[in-house]
Design an enzyme around this catalytic site. Sequence first.
Site, PDB file in Angstrom:
ATOM      1  CB  SER A   1      -6.773   3.675 -15.279  1.00 62.01           C
ATOM      2  OG  SER A   1      -6.655   3.702 -16.687  1.00 62.01           O
TER       3      SER A   1
ATOM      4  CE1 TYR B   1      -5.571   9.194 -15.140  1.00 59.41           C
ATOM      5  CE2 TYR B   1      -5.060   7.200 -16.384  1.00 59.41           C
ATOM      6  CZ  TYR B   1      -5.969   8.006 -15.734  1.00 59.41           C
ATOM      7  OH  TYR B   1      -7.292   7.635 -15.683  1.00 59.41           O
TER       8      TYR B   1
END
Length: 287
Positions: A143, A156
């Site tokens: 990401s 995350y």
Amino acid sequence: MKKFDLQDKVILITGASGGIGKAVAERLYECGAKLVLTDLSLGALNTTFAEMDKNRVFIATLDVVNMAETKAVVAEAIKQFGRIDVAFANAGIGAKTPTTMLAIADDEFQQIVNVDLFGVWNTIKATLPHIIDAQGHILITASIYAFVNGMANAPYAASKAAVESLGRALRTELAGTGATAGVLYPGWVATPIANVAFGGHREATALVKHAMPGPFGRAVQPVVIADAVIAGVQSRASRIIVPKRWIPMSLLRGLLNATSDALLDRDRKVHQLIRALEKRVAGNQQD
């Protein structure tokens, strides 16, 4: 490097029933690939891919945090198609609600890391011998959070930074074998996992709007990511960063991270939003 032709390639995807996984599966199918599509829900997989030719698609439930289950699905895929040419380790989750390291529950932090990091590791480990045999390719989903500040999204972000490191190391370890590896860095994508940042959660939406102004705070559709994935796998790219506006942020992260962190540290609006977020989490826990 010669273009990696996807026609008749056997490609395993985790987290296939929605978002990026679904969009990539549909594009790969259009390219003539044979697909091994996995996710937690068999019903969701069957509904999502009902129109695909069953001779080209193998569907299986898979909890990626379970190594034995992951290896079993890979073994079944080998029985079905005889090989695996590409693995796309894409399954991932976020927190149930945006929260800080002070406020998050221990088990939720661990669950996110288990899926987003160890789920990727399990997929790599289970498929790697087959990828090497086929001189294929492994793509793992990180990401932009691999290189931007993960405030209110720490488990995350930490997992995605670790996934980036896994992919870089794997690429080098595979050099000379004919097999390759790459890392996908999606920016904001219009999927349920990102809805909280775009109106689904007051403080999270305000944080994104304040800390990521202009184009950096805009979400793209999953098909945009899918198109980039197709091009990246075909070229065996080491990095797929999409939208491309995030590329300079990655290349210049050594300078930009120090600067942006310092600015965020001093930003009173960020302080206020973080405290308000924690207050909301505490209130929800009491309820």
